[in-house]
Design a protein around this motif. Structure first.
Motif, PDB file in Angstrom:
ATOM      1  N   PHE A 198       0.856  -1.180   0.000  1.00 23.19           N
ATOM      2  CA  PHE A 198       0.000   0.000   0.000  1.00 23.19           C
ATOM      3  C   PHE A 198       0.895   1.233   0.000  1.00 23.19           C
ATOM      4  CE2 PHE A 198      -2.400   3.314   2.265  1.00 23.19           C
ATOM      5  CZ  PHE A 198      -3.553   3.350   1.490  1.00 23.19           C
ATOM      6  N   ASP A 199       0.609   2.154  -0.903  1.00 24.51           N
ATOM      7  CA  ASP A 199       1.434   3.353  -1.059  1.00 24.51           C
ATOM      8  C   ASP A 199       1.119   4.338   0.063  1.00 24.51           C
ATOM      9  OD1 ASP A 199       3.077   5.343  -1.972  1.00 24.51           O
ATOM     10  OD2 ASP A 199       1.750   5.966  -3.607  1.00 24.51           O
ATOM     11  N   LEU A 200       1.691   4.101   1.234  1.00 24.57           N
ATOM     12  CA  LEU A 200       1.424   4.954   2.390  1.00 24.57           C
ATOM     13  C   LEU A 200       1.930   6.376   2.154  1.00 24.57           C
ATOM     14  CD1 LEU A 200       0.391   5.228   5.278  1.00 24.57           C
ATOM     15  CD2 LEU A 200       2.631   4.450   6.076  1.00 24.57           C
ATOM     16  N   ALA A 201       3.107   6.496   1.560  1.00 23.71           N
ATOM     17  CA  ALA A 201       3.658   7.832   1.289  1.00 23.71           C
ATOM     18  C   ALA A 201       2.740   8.609   0.341  1.00 23.71           C
ATOM     19  CB  ALA A 201       5.058   7.717   0.701  1.00 23.71           C
ATOM     20  N   GLY A 202       2.207   7.917  -0.679  1.00 23.49           N
ATOM     21  CA  GLY A 202       1.281   8.579  -1.592  1.00 23.49           C
ATOM     22  C   GLY A 202      -0.001   9.008  -0.897  1.00 23.49           C
ATOM     23  N   ALA A 203      -0.488   8.160   0.021  1.00 23.87           N
ATOM     24  CA  ALA A 203      -1.702   8.512   0.764  1.00 23.87           C
ATOM     25  C   ALA A 203      -1.478   9.751   1.614  1.00 23.87           C
ATOM     26  CB  ALA A 203      -2.130   7.329   1.638  1.00 23.87           C
ATOM     27  N   VAL A 204      -0.310   9.829   2.256  1.00 23.98           N
ATOM     28  CA  VAL A 204      -0.005  11.003   3.076  1.00 23.98           C
ATOM     29  C   VAL A 204       0.103  12.251   2.205  1.00 23.98           C
ATOM     30  CG1 VAL A 204       1.731  12.045   4.579  1.00 23.98           C
ATOM     31  CG2 VAL A 204       1.086   9.651   4.894  1.00 23.98           C
ATOM     32  N   LEU A 205       0.767  12.128   1.070  1.00 18.29           N
ATOM     33  CA  LEU A 205       0.916  13.278   0.178  1.00 18.29           C
ATOM     34  C   LEU A 205      -0.440  13.767  -0.328  1.00 18.29           C
ATOM     35  CD1 LEU A 205       4.055  12.275  -1.947  1.00 18.29           C
ATOM     36  CD2 LEU A 205       3.890  14.160  -0.308  1.00 18.29           C
ATOM     37  N   SER A 206      -1.318  12.851  -0.707  1.00 15.87           N
ATOM     38  CA  SER A 206      -2.634  13.272  -1.209  1.00 15.87           C
ATOM     39  C   SER A 206      -3.429  13.957  -0.113  1.00 15.87           C
ATOM     40  CB  SER A 206      -3.407  12.065  -1.754  1.00 15.87           C
ATOM     41  OG  SER A 206      -3.725  11.145  -0.731  1.00 15.87           O
ATOM     42  N   LEU A 207      -3.373  13.425   1.109  1.00 13.22           N
ATOM     43  CA  LEU A 207      -4.097  14.045   2.220  1.00 13.22           C
ATOM     44  C   LEU A 207      -3.559  15.440   2.515  1.00 13.22           C
ATOM     45  CD1 LEU A 207      -6.056  13.949   4.619  1.00 13.22           C
ATOM     46  CD2 LEU A 207      -4.228  12.875   5.944  1.00 13.22           C
ATOM     47  N   VAL A 208      -2.243  15.573   2.592  1.00  5.48           N
ATOM     48  CA  VAL A 208      -1.636  16.872   2.897  1.00  5.48           C
ATOM     49  C   VAL A 208      -1.974  17.888   1.816  1.00  5.48           C
ATOM     50  CG1 VAL A 208       0.571  18.075   3.131  1.00  5.48           C
ATOM     51  CG2 VAL A 208       0.209  15.899   4.298  1.00  5.48           C
ATOM     52  N   ALA A 209      -1.920  17.467   0.559  1.00  2.34           N
ATOM     53  CA  ALA A 209      -2.227  18.389  -0.538  1.00  2.34           C
ATOM     54  C   ALA A 209      -3.668  18.895  -0.435  1.00  2.34           C
ATOM     55  CB  ALA A 209      -2.003  17.697  -1.882  1.00  2.34           C
ATOM     56  N   VAL A 210      -4.606  18.003  -0.163  1.00  2.00           N
ATOM     57  CA  VAL A 210      -6.011  18.413  -0.069  1.00  2.00           C
ATOM     58  C   VAL A 210      -6.232  19.352   1.107  1.00  2.00           C
ATOM     59  CG1 VAL A 210      -8.343  17.587   0.417  1.00  2.00           C
ATOM     60  CG2 VAL A 210      -6.933  16.397  -1.256  1.00  2.00           C
ATOM     61  N   ILE A 212      -4.084  21.241   2.841  1.00  2.00           N
ATOM     62  CA  ILE A 212      -3.438  22.538   2.682  1.00  2.00           C
ATOM     63  C   ILE A 212      -4.179  23.383   1.647  1.00  2.00           C
ATOM     64  CG2 ILE A 212      -1.324  23.700   1.938  1.00  2.00           C
ATOM     65  CD1 ILE A 212       0.288  21.458   3.097  1.00  2.00           C
ATOM     66  N   PHE A 213      -4.629  22.753   0.579  1.00  2.00           N
ATOM     67  CA  PHE A 213      -5.359  23.492  -0.455  1.00  2.00           C
ATOM     68  C   PHE A 213      -6.646  24.080   0.107  1.00  2.00           C
ATOM     69  CE2 PHE A 213      -8.634  23.498  -3.779  1.00  2.00           C
ATOM     70  CZ  PHE A 213      -8.057  24.378  -4.677  1.00  2.00           C
ATOM     71  N   VAL A 214      -7.397  23.272   0.842  1.00  2.00           N
ATOM     72  CA  VAL A 214      -8.667  23.748   1.396  1.00  2.00           C
ATOM     73  C   VAL A 214      -8.424  24.850   2.423  1.00  2.00           C
ATOM     74  CG1 VAL A 214     -10.670  23.081   2.775  1.00  2.00           C
ATOM     75  CG2 VAL A 214      -9.889  21.621   0.916  1.00  2.00           C
ATOM     76  N   ALA A 236       0.394  23.809  -1.528  1.00  2.00           N
ATOM     77  CA  ALA A 236      -0.492  22.684  -1.856  1.00  2.00           C
ATOM     78  C   ALA A 236      -0.228  22.177  -3.270  1.00  2.00           C
ATOM     79  CB  ALA A 236      -1.946  23.110  -1.715  1.00  2.00           C
ATOM     80  N   GLY A 237      -0.019  23.093  -4.204  1.00  2.00           N
ATOM     81  CA  GLY A 237       0.294  22.693  -5.577  1.00  2.00           C
ATOM     82  C   GLY A 237       1.599  21.929  -5.664  1.00  2.00           C
ATOM     83  N   ALA A 238       2.588  22.335  -4.876  1.00  2.00           N
ATOM     84  CA  ALA A 238       3.873  21.636  -4.877  1.00  2.00           C
ATOM     85  C   ALA A 238       3.724  20.215  -4.323  1.00  2.00           C
ATOM     86  CB  ALA A 238       4.888  22.425  -4.050  1.00  2.00           C
ATOM     87  N   VAL A 239       2.955  20.069  -3.241  1.00  2.00           N
ATOM     88  CA  VAL A 239       2.734  18.737  -2.672  1.00  2.00           C
ATOM     89  C   VAL A 239       1.979  17.854  -3.656  1.00  2.00           C
ATOM     90  CG1 VAL A 239       1.666  17.446  -0.788  1.00  2.00           C
ATOM     91  CG2 VAL A 239       2.782  19.631  -0.316  1.00  2.00           C
ATOM     92  N   LEU A 242       4.344  16.565  -6.261  1.00  2.00           N
ATOM     93  CA  LEU A 242       5.122  15.438  -5.741  1.00  2.00           C
ATOM     94  C   LEU A 242       4.295  14.156  -5.752  1.00  2.00           C
ATOM     95  CD1 LEU A 242       6.940  17.080  -2.680  1.00  2.00           C
ATOM     96  CD2 LEU A 242       7.950  16.414  -4.870  1.00  2.00           C
ATOM     97  N   PHE A 243       3.029  14.271  -5.369  1.00  2.00           N
ATOM     98  CA  PHE A 243       2.154  13.100  -5.362  1.00  2.00           C
ATOM     99  C   PHE A 243       1.996  12.524  -6.769  1.00  2.00           C
ATOM    100  CE2 PHE A 243      -2.267  11.661  -6.088  1.00  2.00           C
ATOM    101  CZ  PHE A 243      -2.243  10.501  -5.326  1.00  2.00           C
ATOM    102  N   LEU A 244       1.737  13.390  -7.760  1.00  2.00           N
ATOM    103  CA  LEU A 244       1.538  12.916  -9.133  1.00  2.00           C
ATOM    104  C   LEU A 244       2.817  12.304  -9.696  1.00  2.00           C
ATOM    105  CD1 LEU A 244      -0.641  15.841 -10.544  1.00  2.00           C
ATOM    106  CD2 LEU A 244      -1.393  13.582  -9.784  1.00  2.00           C
ATOM    107  N   ARG A 245       3.980  12.923  -9.418  1.00  2.00           N
ATOM    108  CA  ARG A 245       5.241  12.358  -9.894  1.00  2.00           C
ATOM    109  C   ARG A 245       5.477  10.983  -9.294  1.00  2.00           C
ATOM    110  NH1 ARG A 245      10.131  16.510  -9.495  1.00  2.00           N
ATOM    111  NH2 ARG A 245      11.120  14.675 -10.443  1.00  2.00           N
ATOM    112  N   ARG A 246       5.137  10.813  -8.028  1.00  2.00           N
ATOM    113  CA  ARG A 246       5.306   9.510  -7.387  1.00  2.00           C
ATOM    114  C   ARG A 246       4.381   8.476  -8.015  1.00  2.00           C
ATOM    115  NH1 ARG A 246       7.166   7.014  -2.882  1.00  2.00           N
ATOM    116  NH2 ARG A 246       5.900   5.305  -2.080  1.00  2.00           N
ATOM    117  N   GLN A 247       3.148   8.877  -8.341  1.00  5.49           N
ATOM    118  CA  GLN A 247       2.196   7.934  -8.926  1.00  5.49           C
ATOM    119  C   GLN A 247       2.641   7.464 -10.307  1.00  5.49           C
ATOM    120  OE1 GLN A 247      -0.377   6.860  -6.747  1.00  5.49           O
ATOM    121  NE2 GLN A 247       1.125   8.086  -5.608  1.00  5.49           N
ATOM    122  N   ARG A 248       3.334   8.321 -11.053  1.00  2.00           N
ATOM    123  CA  ARG A 248       3.847   7.929 -12.365  1.00  2.00           C
ATOM    124  C   ARG A 248       5.049   6.996 -12.253  1.00  2.00           C
ATOM    125  NH1 ARG A 248       3.181  13.658 -13.399  1.00  2.00           N
ATOM    126  NH2 ARG A 248       1.338  14.037 -14.695  1.00  2.00           N
TER     127      ARG A 248
END
Length: 528
Positions: A198-210, A212-214, A236-239, A242-248
């Motif tokens: 399970f991509d725990l790092a990706g989950a954390v990045l997606s949560l932080v991005a959302v 911070i953006f909100v 938020a955009g920078a995080v 990072l999330f999208l680059r990791r997913q690729r």
């Protein structure tokens, strides 16, 4: 021929409707309880917004992670665990003694709620392999939100008339008990057995991005100086980058970015998010207009909301039927036009239309929303492999919840700014005062002075309500144009990805293969 669902699947669908009832009950009754909650806990304007929308923010941040987790460990298992957690956090909210404790309880409810919706959608995908049956099942799934909305004004209104505001959170307990008792017997387990880790790092990045953006959106709407909020949005955009680059880069990403290559999926998500941006962003304004400006009790306000919920219920069932004769993209576009017309009509309520025009606008808006939500959901969920249905469902719900969360912050701030503009210079009121503050101040003033203040506050809020209704109508009109131009029907088998061999652990479901062993393309409602 593709296997069709039997009696067990349809009864199981009724069980899956329980989490939807749970979520809609909670959302509706909390809006109704806002005035009493404010009088008891005395939250600031910012705290009240966090009480109302912190649940939505957390749900939006965790949906993708929970959807993928359901693919990994089993969607039924995650659904039942999330239901129990939702009930326990609802009990904490019911007996909260401070705004801070209530906000914390709402955050926990959001974490549990994030596990419910992707699991229900993914299980529907597993239980209903036939595209037409799945469309009907999604209509029933969507209609269950309406049933919760129909029950909420009656049940919530009665409870608010006789009990304290926290009693509305107790509604989650019986629904959860039914789900936990009936779920194991009627729902199949479904997961992706090929998934590893399970991509725990990706989950954390997606949560932080959302989150911070909100937060940045809220600060930008509330402050006159935009420097800090804009910096927050950049972070938020920078995080997110990072999330999208990791997913690729990773072998088994949390989010399969290839699904966004189809512009019809992108437009479906945009139309879905815009409609919920408007729906969530105007709900609190409507409730306050009914209860404070029109001076209706919580029960009477709830009863006047019933026709719009009934319209949503009817259209939820009608939309999947209409795609048998009309392209689904056209049905989505027309639904968005109808929703925009409803909000445009509501803008006339403060200027002589009154309660009848407001209710008529709510009915028209609800009737237009249902086909947009149901058919765009079918489009996105059907666009991914069945083994990743949890992820596809989570993307749909993330768009809706994030759109709704931003709508609460942005349109709520539009109402506040327009109202304060109409009340500027009034002595005895704080600069950040709300309509409820003005009503309380009017009660303390003698005779005609209190009446005059209350009338000015009502007029200022009426102007603010008209402004936000017109903004909402314009945004939904954009969704209508996008759907009309992009969501064209496609040749059978050309748009949707072919179903992979059935690797789902669903003992009660037949394989998605054709009789001769060849793979068949899964055809969404938008392809018909």
């Amino acid at each position: 021929m593709r296997a069709t669902a039997g009696a067990r699947q349809w009864v199981g669908l009724a069980v899956l409707a329980l989490p939807c009832l749970l979520v809609s009950l909670d959302a509706e009754v909390l809006n109704m309880a806002a005035p009493q909650l404010s009088a008891d806990l005395r939250p600031t304007a910012v705290q009240l917004l966090w009480i109302m929308d912190s649940y939505v923010f957390v749900v939006a941040g965790f949906l993708i992670a929970m959807g993928v987790l359901g693919d990994r460990i089993g969607r039924r298992r995650l659904l039942l665990a999330g239901a129990v957690a939702f009930a326990l956090s609802s009990l904490l909210a019911a007996f909260a003694t401070s705004p801070e404790l209530l906000i914390a309880a709402r955050v926990l409810m959001g974490l549990a709620g994030a596990s419910l919706m992707p699991s229900t959608l993914a299980l529907i995908r597993a239980m209903f392999a036939d595209a037409r049956q799945r469309g009907i099942a999604l209509g029933v799934w969507s209609a269950s939100f309406s049933l919760g909305g129909l029950a909420a004004p009656l049940i919530g209104g009665v409870m608010l008339e006789h009990f304290w505001w926290g009693s509305v959170f107790l509604l989650a307990v019986p629904a959860t008990l039914l789900l936990v008792v009936l779920g194991p017997a009627l729902l199949p387990e479904a997961r992706d057995p090929s998934a590893r880790g399970f991509d725990l790092a990706g989950a954390v990045l997606s949560l932080v991005a959302v989150l911070i953006f909100v937060y940045g959106i809220k600060r930008l709407a509330a402050e006159g100086r935009p420097a800090v909020p804009l910096l927050t949005l950049v972070i938020a955009g920078a995080v997110l980058t990072l999330f999208l680059r990791r997913q690729r880069r990773i072998a088994q990403p949390l989010l399969d970015l290839s699904m966004f290559a189809d512009r019809r999926v992108r437009v479906g998500l945009i139309a879905n998010a815009l409609s919920f941006f408007v729906l969530y962003g105007t709900q609190l304004a409507i409730v306050q207009y009914l209860q404070i400006v029109l001076d209706l009790s919580p029960l009477r306000a709830g009863l006047w909301a019933l026709p719009s919920v009934g319209a949503f219920l009817l259209a939820s069932l009608l939309g999947p039927m209409l795609v048998r004769w009309f392209p689904a993209g056209r049905v989505i576009a027309v639904g968005a036009v109808i929703m925009a017309a409803g909000h445009g009509l509501m803008a006339l309520a403060p200027y002589g239309g009154g309660l009848p025009i407001l209710v008529a606008g709510m009915v028209i808006g609800g009737f237009g929303l249902a086909p947009v939500y149901t058919l765009t959901t079918d489009l996105v969920v059907s666009s991914v492999r069945s083994s990743r249905a949890g992820m596809g469902a989570a993307v749909t719900e993330t768009g809706a919840e994030l759109g709704g969360a931003i709508g609460i912050a942005v349109l709520g701030s539009v109402v506040v700014a327009a109202y304060r503009s109409g009340m500027s210079g009034v002595p005895g009121l704080p600069a950040d005062g709300t309509l409820m503050d003005a009503a309380a101040a009017a009660d303390r003033l003698p005779g005609s002075m209190g009446t005059a203040l209350l009338q000015q506050a009502d007029n200022a809020y009426g102007m603010a309500f008209a402004v936000v209704s017109l903004v909402a109508a314009g945004l939904v009109a954009v969704a209508a144009v996008l759907a009309f131009r992009v969501l064209w029907p496609t040749p059978p088998g050309a748009a949707a990805p072919a179903s992979e061999p059935s690797d789902m652990v669903v003992p009660t479901q037949p394989s998605e293969h054709s009789a001769d062993g060849g793979e068949r393309a899964t055809m969404s409602a938008v392809d018909r």
